[in-house]
Design a protein around this motif. Structure first.
Motif, mmCIF file in Angstrom:
data_model
loop_
_atom_site.group_PDB
_atom_site.id
_atom_site.type_symbol
_atom_site.label_atom_id
_atom_site.label_comp_id
_atom_site.label_asym_id
_atom_site.label_seq_id
_atom_site.Cartn_x
_atom_site.Cartn_y
_atom_site.Cartn_z
ATOM 1 N N GLN A 54 0.818 -1.211 0.000
ATOM 2 C CA GLN A 54 0.000 0.000 0.000
ATOM 3 C C GLN A 54 0.854 1.264 0.000
ATOM 4 N N ARG A 55 1.990 1.209 0.687
ATOM 5 C CA ARG A 55 2.860 2.388 0.751
ATOM 6 C C ARG A 55 3.629 2.618 -0.545
ATOM 7 N N ASN A 56 3.953 1.537 -1.243
ATOM 8 C CA ASN A 56 4.900 1.651 -2.363
ATOM 9 C C ASN A 56 4.304 1.390 -3.749
ATOM 10 N N CYS A 57 3.010 1.065 -3.834
ATOM 11 C CA CYS A 57 2.419 0.712 -5.135
ATOM 12 C C CYS A 57 2.547 1.825 -6.173
ATOM 13 N N ASN A 58 2.633 3.048 -5.689
ATOM 14 C CA ASN A 58 2.682 4.191 -6.617
ATOM 15 C C ASN A 58 4.069 4.842 -6.623
ATOM 16 N N LYS A 59 5.081 4.054 -6.229
ATOM 17 C CA LYS A 59 6.432 4.598 -6.154
ATOM 18 C C LYS A 59 7.444 3.642 -6.793
ATOM 19 N N GLY A 60 8.565 4.182 -7.177
ATOM 20 C CA GLY A 60 9.734 3.413 -7.585
ATOM 21 C C GLY A 60 9.487 2.198 -8.457
ATOM 22 N N ARG A 61 10.045 1.047 -8.026
ATOM 23 C CA ARG A 61 9.996 -0.183 -8.818
ATOM 24 C C ARG A 61 8.560 -0.674 -9.001
ATOM 25 N N CYS A 62 7.733 -0.514 -7.974
ATOM 26 C CA CYS A 62 6.341 -0.965 -8.078
ATOM 27 C C CYS A 62 5.600 -0.176 -9.158
ATOM 28 N N LYS A 63 5.743 1.151 -9.130
ATOM 29 C CA LYS A 63 5.064 1.987 -10.117
ATOM 30 C C LYS A 63 5.531 1.657 -11.526
ATOM 31 N N THR A 64 6.844 1.472 -11.691
ATOM 32 C CA THR A 64 7.386 1.118 -13.005
ATOM 33 C C THR A 64 6.822 -0.219 -13.483
ATOM 34 N N PHE A 65 6.726 -1.164 -12.560
ATOM 35 C CA PHE A 65 6.201 -2.502 -12.880
ATOM 36 C C PHE A 65 4.752 -2.429 -13.345
ATOM 37 N N TYR A 66 3.920 -1.725 -12.586
ATOM 38 C CA TYR A 66 2.494 -1.636 -12.938
ATOM 39 C C TYR A 66 2.271 -0.832 -14.212
ATOM 40 N N ASN A 67 3.050 0.236 -14.390
ATOM 41 C CA ASN A 67 2.930 1.036 -15.617
ATOM 42 C C ASN A 67 3.301 0.220 -16.846
ATOM 43 N N ILE A 91 2.900 -2.936 -17.236
ATOM 44 C CA ILE A 91 1.798 -3.866 -17.526
ATOM 45 C C ILE A 91 0.693 -3.154 -18.302
ATOM 46 N N MET A 92 0.294 -1.976 -17.812
ATOM 47 C CA MET A 92 -0.843 -1.269 -18.402
ATOM 48 C C MET A 92 -0.512 -0.643 -19.750
ATOM 49 N N SER A 93 0.774 -0.385 -20.006
ATOM 50 C CA SER A 93 1.154 0.248 -21.282
ATOM 51 C C SER A 93 1.339 -0.762 -22.407
#
Length: 365
Positions: free
Chosen positions: A26-39, A41-43
């Motif tokens: 919850q703290r990191n989903c929108n930061k750093g490696r997590c954000k890059t990972f999710y972006n 996927i969606m791109s």
């Protein structure tokens, strides 16, 4: 209620009630490696299945929903070694489950989410209709009180011709408000049973139905919107009772959104091949091409229309439904070559056209 954690439109995690999101996620989903990972996927073109996140947790991608479920431990994709660096203050230990069991939970969560959304949409319609019915009932009371006071003004003698004419106008308004309440209850019933738009089939005159309703809409809401009918047709059609809602809702819509004192033009034309066209034109808030593509969607209201009057975005939705069961063609135009800004609202000629083919046939199914 969500059973499994999922990413929302802002990139934040919405927690699940069965599988709980880890504090770290919850703290990191929108930061750093997590954000890059999710972006990433969606791109890319989405493909449904389980993946391993940078910190060893399992993620499920739903290509159909365009949704990401996260913070899980799926037997094949969960990486225990990578996840050792994740500390959880709440000491959550989600179970390590096979893909089949997690997928079942995800499907159940999807069903609950979709069901709640539909229920919320229905409730919004019911609330809006209830609000409108209360207002219309208030109008009936107001017109009734005025009619009674006009008759009392003659001190129990024969009413003067002037007061009789005024009472007649009040009775016309009462009848209109009553008709509009009945239409709202039909829309309310539709939420429970779409077949309510069908029923008894009767022979109906296209011109007379529009003429009758145009007449009672005179001075609706005291907005001084003249309703002008031109052309004619002697065409009769087999129609359900709900057919009357088409002119009722279209004329109400035209009068409601028309600029003050502008005309509403209703035009009838009949070809030699017995095809009939009816157009309802008003000077109303301009609808962009994008708005026009969505104008029959339930709950949709155009950007400019929302600035002019309250509404729930279901009137034209129901008109389209009724047209469909009667096999009536319906199209909408908003003239972008004649836009005039008035009080920060763009106005333009707005036209709805109905087309009755020679082989018109009501849908009996």
């Amino acid at each position: 209620m969500k059973l499994v954690p999922q990413l929302n439109s802002t990139g934040e995690i919405e927690d699940g009630s069965y599988i709980r999101a880890l504090d770290f996620c919850q703290r990191n989903c929108n930061k750093g490696r997590c954000k890059t990972f999710y972006n990433s996927i969606m791109s890319a073109p989405l493909s449904s299945g389980f993946l391993t996140c940078p910190y060893g947790m399992s993620v499920y991608v739903s290509a159909l929903e365009k949704q990401i479920y996260c913070s899980m431990r799926e037997r094949e994709t969960y990486n225990k070694k990578l996840s050792k660096n994740i500390a959880d203050a709440r000491k959550l230990y989600n179970p390590v489950l096979p893909a089949e069991q997690l997928y079942t939970l995800i499907q159940a969560s999807q069903t609950i989410t979709v069901g709640k959304k539909k229920l919320d949409e229905k409730q919004a319609v019911v609330d809006s209709i209830s609000h409108e019915v209360k207002k219309l009932n208030g109008q009936i009371k107001e017109h009734s009180d005025l009619a009674i006071s006009l008759l009392k003004a003659d001190d129990d003698v024969t009413p003067s011709p002037e007061n009789v004419a005024k009472v007649y106008e009040e009775l016309r308004s009462i009848f209109l408000s009553s008709s509009m309440i009945a239409s709202r209850y039909t829309l309310f019933d539709y939420e429970k049973n779409p077949d309510v738009l069908k029923g008894t089939i009767v022979e109906t005159s296209i011109h007379k139905t529009f003429y009758k309703l145009a007449k009672i809409f005179r001075n609706y809401r005291k907005r001084n919107i003249p309703i002008i009918l031109s052309g004619s047709t002697f065409r009769y059609i087999d129609a359900y009772d709900s057919f009357d809602l088409i002119p009722l809702l279209l004329i109400e819509n035209a009068v409601k959104y028309s600029y003050y004192s502008s005309d509403v033009q209703i035009t009838f034309s009949e070809s030699s091949s017995s095809e009939v066209d009816v157009s309802i034109e008003s000077y109303s808030p301009y609808c962009s091409k994008e708005d026009l593509t969505r104008i029959f969607e339930k709950g949709f209201r155009g950007k400019n229309a929302s600035k002019v009057a309250d509404g729930n975005g279901i009137g034209l939705f129901f008109v389209k439904k009724i047209c469909d069961i009667h096999n009536i063609g319906i199209t909408v135009e908003s003239d972008n070559s004649r836009i005039t800004p008035i009080n920060s609202v763009a106005y333009a000629p707005f036209r709805i056209m109905l087309h009755f083919t020679k082989t018109y046939n009501v849908d009996h199914t």
